[in-house]
Scaffold this motif. Structure first.
Motif, PDB file in Angstrom:
ATOM      1  N   GLY A   1       0.798  -1.224   0.000  1.00 49.57           N
ATOM      2  CA  GLY A   1       0.000   0.000   0.000  1.00 49.57           C
ATOM      3  C   GLY A   1       0.828   1.271   0.000  1.00 49.57           C
ATOM      4  O   GLY A   1       1.944   1.314   0.514  1.00 49.57           O
ATOM      5  N   THR A   2       0.233   2.306  -0.570  1.00 50.13           N
ATOM      6  CA  THR A   2       0.899   3.605  -0.650  1.00 50.13           C
ATOM      7  C   THR A   2       1.225   4.149   0.735  1.00 50.13           C
ATOM      8  O   THR A   2       2.297   4.721   0.969  1.00 50.13           O
ATOM      9  CB  THR A   2       0.009   4.606  -1.414  1.00 50.13           C
ATOM     10  OG1 THR A   2      -0.252   4.085  -2.718  1.00 50.13           O
ATOM     11  CG2 THR A   2       0.683   5.958  -1.541  1.00 50.13           C
ATOM     12  N   PHE A   3       0.293   3.973   1.687  1.00 43.84           N
ATOM     13  CA  PHE A   3       0.525   4.501   3.034  1.00 43.84           C
ATOM     14  C   PHE A   3       1.748   3.848   3.668  1.00 43.84           C
ATOM     15  O   PHE A   3       2.507   4.492   4.395  1.00 43.84           O
ATOM     16  CB  PHE A   3      -0.715   4.337   3.925  1.00 43.84           C
ATOM     17  CG  PHE A   3      -1.141   2.923   4.206  1.00 43.84           C
ATOM     18  CD1 PHE A   3      -0.768   2.297   5.374  1.00 43.84           C
ATOM     19  CD2 PHE A   3      -1.934   2.223   3.302  1.00 43.84           C
ATOM     20  CE1 PHE A   3      -1.160   0.987   5.652  1.00 43.84           C
ATOM     21  CE2 PHE A   3      -2.339   0.921   3.561  1.00 43.84           C
ATOM     22  CZ  PHE A   3      -1.940   0.301   4.737  1.00 43.84           C
TER      23      PHE A   3
ATOM     24  N   ASP B   1      -9.295   9.194   7.142  1.00 44.86           N
ATOM     25  CA  ASP B   1      -8.138   9.118   6.259  1.00 44.86           C
ATOM     26  C   ASP B   1      -7.520   7.724   6.259  1.00 44.86           C
ATOM     27  O   ASP B   1      -7.180   7.176   5.204  1.00 44.86           O
ATOM     28  CB  ASP B   1      -7.099  10.159   6.701  1.00 44.86           C
ATOM     29  CG  ASP B   1      -5.937  10.259   5.729  1.00 44.86           C
ATOM     30  OD1 ASP B   1      -6.182  10.519   4.546  1.00 44.86           O
ATOM     31  OD2 ASP B   1      -4.788  10.083   6.163  1.00 44.86           O
ATOM     32  N   ALA B   2      -7.376   7.135   7.434  1.00 46.14           N
ATOM     33  CA  ALA B   2      -6.787   5.795   7.536  1.00 46.14           C
ATOM     34  C   ALA B   2      -7.674   4.762   6.856  1.00 46.14           C
ATOM     35  O   ALA B   2      -7.181   3.872   6.149  1.00 46.14           O
ATOM     36  CB  ALA B   2      -6.566   5.426   9.002  1.00 46.14           C
ATOM     37  N   LEU B   3      -8.983   4.857   7.041  1.00 44.81           N
ATOM     38  CA  LEU B   3      -9.910   3.914   6.412  1.00 44.81           C
ATOM     39  C   LEU B   3      -9.859   4.037   4.895  1.00 44.81           C
ATOM     40  O   LEU B   3      -9.818   3.028   4.171  1.00 44.81           O
ATOM     41  CB  LEU B   3     -11.336   4.162   6.924  1.00 44.81           C
ATOM     42  CG  LEU B   3     -12.416   3.214   6.387  1.00 44.81           C
ATOM     43  CD1 LEU B   3     -12.120   1.769   6.798  1.00 44.81           C
ATOM     44  CD2 LEU B   3     -13.798   3.639   6.887  1.00 44.81           C
ATOM     45  N   GLU B   4      -9.829   5.269   4.404  1.00 42.06           N
ATOM     46  CA  GLU B   4      -9.747   5.487   2.956  1.00 42.06           C
ATOM     47  C   GLU B   4      -8.445   4.929   2.392  1.00 42.06           C
ATOM     48  O   GLU B   4      -8.430   4.308   1.327  1.00 42.06           O
ATOM     49  CB  GLU B   4      -9.864   6.984   2.649  1.00 42.06           C
ATOM     50  CG  GLU B   4      -9.949   7.294   1.170  1.00 42.06           C
ATOM     51  CD  GLU B   4     -10.266   8.747   0.890  1.00 42.06           C
ATOM     52  OE1 GLU B   4     -10.498   9.082  -0.293  1.00 42.06           O
ATOM     53  OE2 GLU B   4     -10.283   9.565   1.841  1.00 42.06           O
ATOM     54  N   ASN B   5      -7.351   5.129   3.114  1.00 32.55           N
ATOM     55  CA  ASN B   5      -6.052   4.599   2.666  1.00 32.55           C
ATOM     56  C   ASN B   5      -6.076   3.082   2.547  1.00 32.55           C
ATOM     57  O   ASN B   5      -5.592   2.516   1.563  1.00 32.55           O
ATOM     58  CB  ASN B   5      -4.950   5.010   3.646  1.00 32.55           C
ATOM     59  CG  ASN B   5      -4.513   6.444   3.467  1.00 32.55           C
ATOM     60  OD1 ASN B   5      -4.720   7.038   2.420  1.00 32.55           O
ATOM     61  ND2 ASN B   5      -3.915   7.016   4.502  1.00 32.55           N
TER      62      ASN B   5
ATOM     63  N   ASN C   1      -8.414   1.994  -0.349  1.00 31.57           N
ATOM     64  CA  ASN C   1      -7.781   2.270  -1.645  1.00 31.57           C
ATOM     65  C   ASN C   1      -6.652   1.295  -1.927  1.00 31.57           C
ATOM     66  O   ASN C   1      -6.453   0.862  -3.068  1.00 31.57           O
ATOM     67  CB  ASN C   1      -7.248   3.709  -1.688  1.00 31.57           C
ATOM     68  CG  ASN C   1      -8.346   4.720  -1.950  1.00 31.57           C
ATOM     69  OD1 ASN C   1      -9.367   4.402  -2.567  1.00 31.57           O
ATOM     70  ND2 ASN C   1      -8.153   5.946  -1.500  1.00 31.57           N
ATOM     71  N   THR C   2      -5.919   0.920  -0.875  1.00 36.94           N
ATOM     72  CA  THR C   2      -4.831  -0.050  -1.029  1.00 36.94           C
ATOM     73  C   THR C   2      -5.374  -1.393  -1.493  1.00 36.94           C
ATOM     74  O   THR C   2      -4.831  -2.025  -2.410  1.00 36.94           O
ATOM     75  CB  THR C   2      -4.076  -0.219   0.301  1.00 36.94           C
ATOM     76  OG1 THR C   2      -3.435   1.013   0.606  1.00 36.94           O
ATOM     77  CG2 THR C   2      -3.040  -1.322   0.227  1.00 36.94           C
ATOM     78  N   ILE C   3      -6.448  -1.842  -0.860  1.00 39.94           N
ATOM     79  CA  ILE C   3      -7.066  -3.116  -1.247  1.00 39.94           C
ATOM     80  C   ILE C   3      -7.580  -3.037  -2.679  1.00 39.94           C
ATOM     81  O   ILE C   3      -7.361  -3.947  -3.490  1.00 39.94           O
ATOM     82  CB  ILE C   3      -8.208  -3.479  -0.275  1.00 39.94           C
ATOM     83  CG1 ILE C   3      -7.658  -3.714   1.129  1.00 39.94           C
ATOM     84  CG2 ILE C   3      -8.949  -4.727  -0.772  1.00 39.94           C
ATOM     85  CD1 ILE C   3      -8.721  -3.807   2.206  1.00 39.94           C
ATOM     86  N   ASN C   4      -8.235  -1.937  -3.010  1.00 37.24           N
ATOM     87  CA  ASN C   4      -8.788  -1.788  -4.362  1.00 37.24           C
ATOM     88  C   ASN C   4      -7.692  -1.699  -5.419  1.00 37.24           C
ATOM     89  O   ASN C   4      -7.897  -2.091  -6.571  1.00 37.24           O
ATOM     90  CB  ASN C   4      -9.695  -0.559  -4.428  1.00 37.24           C
ATOM     91  CG  ASN C   4     -11.047  -0.813  -3.769  1.00 37.24           C
ATOM     92  OD1 ASN C   4     -11.608  -1.899  -3.922  1.00 37.24           O
ATOM     93  ND2 ASN C   4     -11.561   0.158  -3.041  1.00 37.24           N
TER      94      ASN C   4
END
Length: 487
Positions: free
Chosen positions: A292-294, A350-354, A357-360
């Motif tokens: 993931g990007t994060f 923000d953490a949930l969106e990250n 998005n990582t999974i997607n």
């Protein structure tokens, strides 16, 4: 025993009644724990005021009292020290009492909304692999090299911090990595600590139950960097719009890391898979097990910190390739029926969106993404509809449930979350108050190749309901349910 005068070094005293040449035993800000010849520090808290318990502390044997307002009746034989801010006084007194341990090791603080635990924990891992004795002060646990203690706060009180730092020094620890929360900064818990470095991760919607405005939340974080000495480094995420704000008034050496903009430490994501990331950092490629990007940002902060602390850059990359994910941070299992279950601490929008998005980014879209999410009680209520909206927009199915409802009605919390779901996503969403049943339903809905995200609690092994903590572990729960469904 210690001499009170020595413990008060660097404390700004406004008035004094009695002698500071007296020998004292322990420091304490909890009147219930006072013993004979202790020092009682009267702290004004959010729920109670320590000044109301000065008399009780003296009855239990307190020999000295540190306060902001002198009581009307002064006890004979007790020294009263009046200060402007007892939180700040406690920070300096605790550091002095434990012989300023932060000056005897290399202490690095990590602050920001998301990523603190991951960065601190992985830095601990990396430096251990490099052969050093290392300490960790984190949300998940406290480590004095190999000795583990349970953590109760992201940033403990000043006495606890210095107590463990002293243990680290005595154990020969050379480096310590510490999460620094906005609560801890605001309550001056880190005021008297000597940091070799500070890391800023990012800033998003969180803790607005404690801080009245987002700007105050940001400015409190900034004060951590304002207090760094010139001998320290300040490493900030320059892709975050608040990254440069953190550096405005610091005396520390200013450094940046980024994926999108120019920075001292720069990375590109070459591959992003469920099995890991291929990164190019400052011209060198490295494969890591995190995704993931994060996590690319987290790893870049880790790389920059390790290099600034003197490790060889190529050796740091080699060690990074061996790092394992942190408990409750994108921790996943794959069942015998090929269902992937991911547990993550994501408890902010923000953490949930990250995470979603990582999974997607790594999924094929031939499978369902089922998200189980709740919001904690007695905390920032504004984020509840936002988080439900994000979950329903980025998932195929969503189950809203309890997190740690604490003293709130979980059904009211869920109802507030439901307000954030857009009309076109309503049919995606179920509401199941009982967290076990919510996770069980997600497992029953999932088919081979599907992905289940259980968000919000991560590493926590309890659920707090009406002031009582009940055993509850998301990872253990989903493992057991998926195994039972196979039988």
């Amino acid at each position: 025993m210690s001499i009170l005068k020595d413990i008060l070094y660097k404390v700004a005293i406004e008035s004094l009644n009695g002698s500071t040449e007296i020998a004292v035993n322990h420091l304490n800000f909890d009147s219930r724990k006072i013993e004979n010849e202790d020092v009682f520090i009267a702290i004004r808290g959010t729920l109670s005021d320590g000044h109301d318990f000065i008399e009780k502390a003296i009855e239990l044997g307190a020999k000295a009292v540190i306060c902001e307002t002198l009581p009307e009746n002064l006890a004979i034989g007790v020294t009263y020290v009046c200060v402007k801010d007892t939180n700040a006084a406690l920070a300096f007194m605790a550091a002095n009492y434990f012989e300023n341990p932060s000056q005897k090791l290399k202490l690095v603080g990590i602050t920001g909304t998301n990523g603190k635990t991951t960065i601190a924990s992985l830095l601990y891992q990396l430096f251990k692999k490099a052969g050093f004795k290392v300490g960790l002060l984190s949300t998940v646990k406290i480590l004095v090299d190999d000795l583990e203690y349970k953590a109760t706060h992201t940033t403990p009180d000043s006495i606890t911090i210095n107590h463990y730092l002293k243990e680290m020094v005595d154990a020969g620890v050379e480096y310590c990595f510490m999460e620094v929360s906005s609560h801890g900064i605001h309550q001056k818990r880190t005021e008297a600590l000597h940091f070799r470095g500070g890391i800023f991760t990012n800033l998003s919607h969180d803790h607005l139950d404690y801080h009245p405005t987002f700007s105050e939340y940001r400015d409190v974080k900034k004060t951590f960097f304002d207090h760094l000495p010139s001998s320290a480094f300040a490493l900030t995420n320059s892709d975050d719009k608040n990254g440069q704000v953190m550096l405005q008034n610091t005396s520390a050496r200013k450094l940046t890391y980024a994926l999108k903009t120019y920075a001292d430490y720069k990375a590109q994501i070459l591959e992003n898979q469920l099995s890991g990331l291929l990164l190019k950092i400052n011209g060198n490629e490295v494969w890591v097990k995190l995704i993931g990007t994060f996590n690319a940002y987290n790893l870049l902060a880790i790389y920059g910190t390790a290099v600034e602390l003197g490790l060889d850059s190529l050796e740091v990359l080699r060690l990074m390739s061996e790092l394992e994910s942190v408990s409750g941070r994108f921790q996943y299992i794959v069942s015998k029926t090929n269902i992937t279950a991911i547990v993550d601490y994501a408890h902010t929008p923000d953490a949930l969106e990250n995470v979603l998005n990582t999974i997607n980014d790594v999924r094929t879209n031939n499978e369902q993404l089922i998200t189980v999410v709740g919001c904690g009680g007695n905390r920032d209520t504004a984020k509840r509809p936002i988080m439900a909206g994000i979950a329903s927009e980025l998932s195929d199915k969503v189950i809203l449930t309890s997190d740690n409802p604490r003293n709130e009605d979980p059904e009211i919390i869920i109802h507030e979350m439901e307000k954030g779901i857009q009309v076109q996503n309503i049919k995606k969403v179920l509401s199941i108050t009982d967290r076990f049943q919510a996770i069980k339903t997600a497992c029953q809905l999932a088919q081979s190749n599907d992905i289940i995200l259980i968000a919000g609690k991560g590493h926590e092994t309890y659920q707090e309901i009406k002031g009582v903590r009940h055993d509850f572990d998301d990872m253990k729960t989903v493992k057991e349910i998926l195994e039972q469904l196979v039988k």
